[in-house]
Design a protein around this motif. Structure first.
Motif, PDB file in Angstrom:
ATOM      1  N   GLY A  22       0.775  -1.232   0.000  1.00 26.21           N
ATOM      2  CA  GLY A  22       0.000   0.000   0.000  1.00 26.21           C
ATOM      3  C   GLY A  22       0.805   1.280   0.000  1.00 26.21           C
ATOM      4  N   ILE A  23       2.075   1.211  -0.355  1.00 21.95           N
ATOM      5  CA  ILE A  23       2.933   2.396  -0.377  1.00 21.95           C
ATOM      6  C   ILE A  23       3.411   2.629  -1.813  1.00 21.95           C
ATOM      7  N   SER A  24       3.389   3.877  -2.241  1.00 17.40           N
ATOM      8  CA  SER A  24       3.922   4.217  -3.555  1.00 17.40           C
ATOM      9  C   SER A  24       4.790   5.446  -3.408  1.00 17.40           C
ATOM     10  N   PRO A  25       6.024   5.409  -3.864  1.00 19.04           N
ATOM     11  CA  PRO A  25       6.663   4.286  -4.550  1.00 19.04           C
ATOM     12  C   PRO A  25       6.945   3.141  -3.577  1.00 19.04           C
ATOM     13  N   MET A  26       7.112   1.957  -4.141  1.00 20.28           N
ATOM     14  CA  MET A  26       7.326   0.769  -3.340  1.00 20.28           C
ATOM     15  C   MET A  26       8.597   0.894  -2.498  1.00 20.28           C
ATOM     16  N   ILE A  27       8.477   0.525  -1.233  1.00 19.05           N
ATOM     17  CA  ILE A  27       9.631   0.463  -0.328  1.00 19.05           C
ATOM     18  C   ILE A  27       9.913  -1.003  -0.100  1.00 19.05           C
ATOM     19  N   TRP A  28      11.140  -1.425  -0.413  1.00 19.71           N
ATOM     20  CA  TRP A  28      11.465  -2.840  -0.283  1.00 19.71           C
ATOM     21  C   TRP A  28      12.921  -3.027   0.098  1.00 19.71           C
ATOM     22  N   ARG A  29      13.206  -4.223   0.597  1.00 21.55           N
ATOM     23  CA  ARG A  29      14.575  -4.637   0.923  1.00 21.55           C
ATOM     24  C   ARG A  29      14.726  -6.102   0.538  1.00 21.55           C
ATOM     25  N   ARG A  30      15.933  -6.474   0.207  1.00 25.57           N
ATOM     26  CA  ARG A  30      16.254  -7.884  -0.027  1.00 25.57           C
ATOM     27  C   ARG A  30      17.238  -8.279   1.068  1.00 25.57           C
ATOM     28  N   VAL A  31      16.917  -9.341   1.799  1.00 31.10           N
ATOM     29  CA  VAL A  31      17.781  -9.800   2.886  1.00 31.10           C
ATOM     30  C   VAL A  31      18.024 -11.296   2.736  1.00 31.10           C
ATOM     31  N   LYS A  32      19.112 -11.736   3.308  1.00 30.15           N
ATOM     32  CA  LYS A  32      19.409 -13.169   3.383  1.00 30.15           C
ATOM     33  C   LYS A  32      19.395 -13.559   4.851  1.00 30.15           C
ATOM     34  N   ILE A  33      18.764 -14.695   5.136  1.00 35.30           N
ATOM     35  CA  ILE A  33      18.607 -15.131   6.512  1.00 35.30           C
ATOM     36  C   ILE A  33      18.768 -16.647   6.590  1.00 35.30           C
ATOM     37  N   ARG A  34      19.379 -17.106   7.644  1.00 37.82           N
ATOM     38  CA  ARG A  34      19.639 -18.541   7.822  1.00 37.82           C
ATOM     39  C   ARG A  34      18.348 -19.287   8.166  1.00 37.82           C
TER      40      ARG A  34
END
Length: 94
Positions: free
Chosen positions: A18-30
């Motif tokens: 529901g947010i524009s512009p899109m707020i995102w993150r890419r994470v790596k997790i064990r």
């Protein structure tokens, strides 16, 4: 982690609906990380100060960290591991 469990690294694409512009993150997790670990990783990745409540809906069940005056969850988020869910490639959860 027991000998029968194999450590896997999950790559997650996290975004806010529901947010524009899109707020995102890419994470790596064990895979041996818990729901509580995931909560704190998201807090750090988004630059938040643990003042944002959250709730994960995974396979139709609600998970999260209970807050005074907030939601209550039936499972302890410090015990439930991400590997417990048996993820498939590109599987999603809220």
């Amino acid at each position: 982690m027991s000998k029968s469990e194999q450590l896997v690294i999950y790559q997650l694409h996290i975004f806010i609906l529901g947010i524009s512009p899109m707020i995102w993150r890419r994470v790596k997790i064990r895979s041996d990380s818990t729901i509580a670990d995931l909560h704190y990783i998201i807090q750090i990745a988004m630059g938040w100060t643990d003042s944002h409540l959250h709730r994960f809906i995974i396979h139709g069940k609600h998970y999260g960290i209970a807050q005074i005056g907030g939601m209550w969850f039936s499972d302890d988020p410090r015990v439930v591991k991400l590997s417990d869910f048996g993820w498939r490639m590109r599987e999603r959860f809220l």
